[in-house]
Design an enzyme around this catalytic site. Sequence first.
Site, PDB file in Angstrom:
ATOM      1  CE  LYS A   1      62.981  43.948  32.545  1.00 41.31           C
ATOM      2  NZ  LYS A   1      63.784  45.152  32.263  1.00 41.31           N
TER       3      LYS A   1
ATOM      4  CB  SER B   1      71.147  42.599  36.112  1.00 44.77           C
ATOM      5  OG  SER B   1      71.437  43.907  35.774  1.00 44.77           O
TER       6      SER B   1
ATOM      7  CD  GLN C   1      61.268  45.214  29.627  1.00 44.64           C
ATOM      8  OE1 GLN C   1      62.503  45.268  29.610  1.00 44.64           O
ATOM      9  NE2 GLN C   1      60.534  45.994  30.389  1.00 44.64           N
TER      10      GLN C   1
ATOM     11  NE  ARG D   1      73.899  39.754  35.311  1.00 41.42           N
ATOM     12  CZ  ARG D   1      73.060  39.167  34.465  1.00 41.42           C
ATOM     13  NH1 ARG D   1      72.955  39.573  33.237  1.00 41.42           N
ATOM     14  NH2 ARG D   1      72.311  38.164  34.868  1.00 41.42           N
TER      15      ARG D   1
ATOM     16  NE  ARG E   1      69.384  54.553  39.143  1.00 42.90           N
ATOM     17  CZ  ARG E   1      69.754  53.343  39.571  1.00 42.90           C
ATOM     18  NH1 ARG E   1      70.585  53.206  40.573  1.00 42.90           N
ATOM     19  NH2 ARG E   1      69.282  52.253  38.990  1.00 42.90           N
TER      20      ARG E   1
ATOM     21  CD  GLU F   1      65.392  49.548  38.085  1.00 43.26           C
ATOM     22  OE1 GLU F   1      65.296  49.033  39.185  1.00 43.26           O
ATOM     23  OE2 GLU F   1      66.407  49.421  37.366  1.00 43.26           O
TER      24      GLU F   1
ATOM     25  CD  GLU G   1      66.060  51.392  42.588  1.00 47.79           C
ATOM     26  OE1 GLU G   1      65.404  51.929  43.488  1.00 47.79           O
ATOM     27  OE2 GLU G   1      66.725  50.369  42.747  1.00 47.79           O
TER      28      GLU G   1
HETATM   29  N1  ADP Z   1      64.432  45.485  27.409  1.00 42.92           N
HETATM   30  C1  ADP Z   1      65.745  45.655  27.642  1.00 42.92           C
HETATM   31  N2  ADP Z   1      66.555  46.062  26.637  1.00 42.92           N
HETATM   32  C2  ADP Z   1      67.901  46.241  26.845  1.00 42.92           C
HETATM   33  N3  ADP Z   1      68.501  46.018  28.038  1.00 42.92           N
HETATM   34  C3  ADP Z   1      67.733  45.610  29.069  1.00 42.92           C
HETATM   35  C4  ADP Z   1      66.326  45.427  28.944  1.00 42.92           C
HETATM   36  N4  ADP Z   1      65.853  45.040  30.137  1.00 42.92           N
HETATM   37  C5  ADP Z   1      66.901  44.960  30.981  1.00 42.92           C
HETATM   38  N5  ADP Z   1      68.043  45.314  30.346  1.00 42.92           N
HETATM   39  C6  ADP Z   1      69.401  45.322  30.923  1.00 42.92           C
HETATM   40  O1  ADP Z   1      69.358  44.644  32.165  1.00 42.92           O
HETATM   41  C7  ADP Z   1      69.666  45.525  33.244  1.00 42.92           C
HETATM   42  C8  ADP Z   1      68.762  45.234  34.444  1.00 42.92           C
HETATM   43  O2  ADP Z   1      67.413  45.421  34.111  1.00 42.92           O
HETATM   44  P1  ADP Z   1      66.465  46.383  34.937  1.00 42.92           P
HETATM   45  O3  ADP Z   1      65.129  46.380  34.271  1.00 42.92           O
HETATM   46  O4  ADP Z   1      67.111  47.710  35.123  1.00 42.92           O
HETATM   47  O5  ADP Z   1      66.302  45.636  36.337  1.00 42.92           O
HETATM   48  P2  ADP Z   1      67.082  45.775  37.744  1.00 42.92           P
HETATM   49  O6  ADP Z   1      66.023  46.191  38.710  1.00 42.92           O
HETATM   50  O7  ADP Z   1      67.612  44.416  38.020  1.00 42.92           O
HETATM   51  O8  ADP Z   1      68.150  46.829  37.605  1.00 42.92           O
HETATM   52  C9  ADP Z   1      69.523  46.922  32.677  1.00 42.92           C
HETATM   53  O9  ADP Z   1      70.392  47.812  33.330  1.00 42.92           O
HETATM   54  C10 ADP Z   1      69.866  46.731  31.196  1.00 42.92           C
HETATM   55  O10 ADP Z   1      71.284  46.758  30.990  1.00 42.92           O
HETATM   56 MG    MG Z   2      68.187  48.634  36.679  1.00 44.98          MG
END
Ligand code: ADP
Ligand code: MG
Length: 314
Positions: free
Chosen positions: A143, A150, A184, A230, A268, A283, A285
């Site tokens: 990502k 997401s 990750q 998403r 958050r 994260e 926020e």
């Molecule tokens: N290392 C991870 N393990 C499990 N789920 C992940 C991981 N990284 C991201 N996700 C999934 O992807 C979603 C979005 O990632 P996130 O890091 O929260 O970025 P965003 O800023 O887009 O919300 C998370 O809510 C989670 O469901």
């Molecule tokens: Mg998130």
Amino acid sequence: MTTSPDGQHARLALATCAELPELDPDDVPLRTALEARGIATDVVVWDDPTVDWGTYQHVLIRSTWDYTQRPLRFTQWTKQVEASSVLLNPAGVVAWNVDKTYLRDLEARGIATVPTIWLDPARNFDSRAIHTRFPAFGDFVVKPTVSAGSRDTGRYRADETPQRSQAIMHAKNLLGVGRWVMIQRYLTQVDSAGETALVFVEGEFSHAVRKGPLLQGPYREGDQEGLLYREEVMTPRDASEAELELARRIIGLLPEVLGLDGPLLYARVDLIPDDEGNPVLLELELTEPSLFFEHAPGAVDRFADAVAARVTAG
Ligand SMILES: Nc1ncnc2c1ncn2[C@@H]1O[C@H](COP(=O)(O)OP(=O)(O)O)[C@@H](O)[C@H]1O
Ligand SMILES: [Mg+2]
């Protein structure tokens, strides 16, 4: 209450994006709750060039989620607003928080975060160099460091060659347009336990919600065409003691990390369980979090009271 020369109360701007001109549905009760407290609000699109931000004493960032493709423009906007108004949260906080490299600052202070490999676009990684940074087993996530909802996020199987190739392409495409990339391990307990979002108002814990797992498989170009975020499945949740403790520790570090002299209006903390079931930070926020009012009784009133107190204090 701040008053203008003609005796009217100053209006509060709720900043949104062009795709959500009436705010995200979650924020509609907030508007009602603010009006009930005598705070007149305008919903204003952050990148609308015709807006005179100086007419607002306070600007509250809400659903500005389309900034992730042009974060520089967004952080410039926050500075522009702050030149004539009070921005909530402040521009300096936003500048630190729009890029997930802030996780390193928290990790350095002892916060348990999701283990991450960071790819700098300036290093010109070739496919092999990217490949060797992927884990050998299990699922993993690719990502960008600047993202919301997401976007541009994919989940891949480490032991399947086609998926590894897709993941390399995904990372290369992001790096190719100058974006930092995070790798990750996919923390699989998310699939059953979900993610816990803990909302803090003026540094005090307000409420928590459960977010269902979001990543099913590889990222495909165009998958999210025209989609701002998403689809998320939220349900009420009581945060565990361990989650509350970690989230409070993170919130408690912010004055030192950000040089603040008081708490932030809103924050958050998004936590997921590691393989042992211990919460780790996914994260933090501080920019434009959904606050999930509809899932927690009283939450919208607590937040509206806090906003009203800030606006009234001038
Ligand atoms: N290392 C991870 N393990 C499990 N789920 C992940 C991981 N990284 C991201 N996700 C999934 O992807 C979603 C979005 O990632 P996130 O890091 O929260 O970025 P965003 O800023 O887009 O919300 C998370 O809510 C989670 O469901
Ligand atoms: Mg998130």
